[in-house]
Design a protein around this motif. Structure first.
Motif, short mmCIF file in Angstrom:
data_model
loop_
_atom_site.label_atom_id
_atom_site.label_comp_id
_atom_site.label_asym_id
_atom_site.label_seq_id
_atom_site.Cartn_x
_atom_site.Cartn_y
_atom_site.Cartn_z
N LEU A 1 28.46 11.32 51.15
CA LEU A 1 29.88 11.18 51.50
C LEU A 1 30.12 10.11 52.56
O LEU A 1 31.26 9.87 52.96
CB LEU A 1 30.43 12.52 51.99
CG LEU A 1 30.52 13.65 50.96
CD1 LEU A 1 30.93 14.96 51.62
CD2 LEU A 1 31.50 13.28 49.85
N GLY A 2 29.05 9.48 53.03
CA GLY A 2 29.20 8.44 54.04
C GLY A 2 29.49 8.96 55.43
O GLY A 2 30.11 8.27 56.24
N ALA A 3 29.04 10.16 55.74
CA ALA A 3 29.32 10.78 57.04
C ALA A 3 28.34 10.30 58.10
O ALA A 3 27.29 9.73 57.80
CB ALA A 3 29.23 12.30 56.92
N GLU A 4 28.68 10.55 59.35
CA GLU A 4 27.78 10.30 60.48
C GLU A 4 26.70 11.37 60.47
O GLU A 4 26.99 12.57 60.53
CB GLU A 4 28.55 10.33 61.80
CG GLU A 4 27.70 10.24 63.05
CD GLU A 4 26.84 8.99 63.09
OE1 GLU A 4 25.60 9.15 63.07
OE2 GLU A 4 27.40 7.88 63.11
N LEU A 5 25.42 10.93 60.43
CA LEU A 5 24.32 11.88 60.27
C LEU A 5 23.54 12.14 61.55
O LEU A 5 22.61 12.95 61.55
CB LEU A 5 23.35 11.37 59.19
CG LEU A 5 23.96 11.15 57.80
CD1 LEU A 5 22.91 10.58 56.85
CD2 LEU A 5 24.53 12.43 57.24
N ALA A 6 23.90 11.48 62.65
CA ALA A 6 23.16 11.65 63.90
C ALA A 6 23.35 13.07 64.44
O ALA A 6 24.47 13.55 64.57
CB ALA A 6 23.61 10.64 64.94
N VAL A 7 22.22 13.72 64.74
CA VAL A 7 22.24 15.09 65.26
C VAL A 7 21.26 15.18 66.42
O VAL A 7 20.12 14.72 66.32
CB VAL A 7 21.84 16.12 64.18
CG1 VAL A 7 21.86 17.54 64.77
CG2 VAL A 7 22.78 16.04 62.99
N SER A 8 21.71 15.79 67.51
CA SER A 8 20.81 16.15 68.60
C SER A 8 20.89 17.65 68.80
O SER A 8 21.84 18.30 68.35
CB SER A 8 21.19 15.41 69.90
OG SER A 8 22.54 15.70 70.27
#
Length: 406
Positions: A94-101
């Motif tokens: 879906l083109g989402a932001e995938l950065a996760v902390s």
């Protein structure tokens, strides 16, 4: 030192109030936002629909991802590596932001927590508590025992496999006995090979660490705009809801304030959210429950009937209940050093027609949807932040826009 301010989105009911919609709207309007999951886990389901037609029900990621906001999983979040990778792939498409902390203290759900959770809920028959069957509460229970606790910071340690075998051989039978269960039911065990289960889970944990950066909550003070995203709602709070039909977490300000203190955040704009009527998915009391509501044409593709939680239930909104729940949540945060400025957003007004009913501790009052947002916010003793007249961020009208439209 400059004052640091955060936003917060808090469900004021039993969940399904529109928290995903509002989180997406806030993230879309802020260039450097990070969405912080402040409670719950993968059992949450927050729906976001974008103007260009993308739609996703968020479980493990923050609901700002389609608006470009990274996700932070706080120490109060319960991680679920088994489900993380599938959602990540769906969001990537879906083109989402995938950065996760994630804070290293965040509890991790194992397959064994799910097995126990499902076995217990099945044993209750018609007296179910309304669990999703994903092991959320069982993971928290297990982590009360230091010798069986697994947290996000433990996933890279070499003894993880040994810990999982210990959980299977020691914790699972002990926990089942404590719950009055002899064993896991055949419906669960006939498809289970424990060595395979543990091996697959270890691979899930490796994949999880490949895409999640360990970062303590205290470092949120180094980021841009923090948006706390609560899960479930105040009426399911473990310290306020009708036990045992509650979630095993604090669903309002308590966790958010604790994280804010660690991160050096001085104030929180707390945006409580309610539908213009009430829903509940799962077992438990629901005052004034009705098979249908006059003047309400509910449309909810997210909460389809399922084997674990049944069909979405309905009731008219009682302002006395809403007012009491929010007042209790604000009182729980009153003694902290973090200033809180509360307001209210009202959703699903597009599903209401003239003459739909509100309650205020007594009989019904007919309301015009165009006036309902102000009536509901006034009944909750809060200023109105905005109204939602549809499923997406473009359907949310902040107070300033409402004034211009009026």
């Amino acid at each position: 030192m400059a004052t640091r301010q955060a936003q917060a989105v808090i469900g004021a009911g039993y969940g399904d109030e529109g928290k995903g919609l509002l989180t997406d709207r806030l993230a879309c309007g802020t260039a450097d936002a990070v969405v912080v999951r402040s409670n719950g886990g993968a059992q949450a389901g927050h729906t976001v629909a974008t103007p260009d037609g993308r739609r996703h029900v968020f479980h493990h990621f923050g609901s700002g991802a389609l608006a470009g906001a990274p996700t932070h999983l706080s120490a109060f979040f319960v991680a679920h590596p088994m489900f993380f990778q599938g959602e990540r792939q769906a969001l990537k498409a879906l083109g989402a932001e995938l950065a996760v902390s994630a804070d290293p203290r965040a509890i991790v759900t194992t397959p064994f927590d799910m097995m126990i959770n499902q076995a217990l809920e099945l044993s209750r028959g018609t007296g179910r508590h309304g669990s999703c069957g994903l092991g959320f509460g069982e993971a928290i229970e297990r982590c009360l025992r230091p010798d069986h606790a697994i947290r996000t910071g433990d996933l890279s340690k070499p003894h993880l496999a040994g810990c999982l075998w210990c959980i299977w051989t020691d914790w699972v039978p002990q926990r089942l006995r404590g719950l009055g269960l002899d064993r896991l039911p055949d419906d669960i065990m006939r498809h289970v090979d424990i060595e395979t289960v543990i091996g697959r889970f270890l691979r899930d944990c490796e994949a999880y660490l490949d895409h999640v950066t360990l970062r303590p909550d205290s470092r949120l003070g180094e980021t841009g705009q923090v948006i706390f995203e609560g899960a479930q709602g105040l009426l399911l709070d473990q310290d306020y809801g009708a036990f045992p039909h509650v979630t095993r977490s604090n669903t309002g300000l308590r966790n958010m304030v604790s994280i804010a203190r660690e991160a050096g955040i001085d104030s929180i704009d707390a945006h409580y959210v309610t539908r213009c009527y009430v829903t509940r998915h799962g077992a438990g009391p629901l005052a004034h429950e009705a098979a249908g509501l006059a003047g309400i044409d509910m449309v909810d593709p997210t909460n389809a009937p399922n084997a674990w939680q049944g069909t979405l239930r309905l009731a008219p909104l009682d302002l006395a209940v809403l007012r009491s729940a929010i007042a209790h949540d604000l009182q729980a945060a009153a003694s902290s050093a973090v200033a809180v400025a509360p307001d209210l957003s009202v959703t699903c007004l597009d599903q209401a027609s003239c003459g739909f009913a509100l309650l205020d501790g007594g009989g019904p009052t007919s309301v015009d949807p165009q006036d309902a947002g102000r009536r509901i916010a006034g009944g909750a003793n809060l200023p109105l932040f905005g109204e939602s007249w549809g499923a997406g961020r473009t359907h949310f009208r902040p107070v300033g826009e409402l004034a211009r439209a009026g």
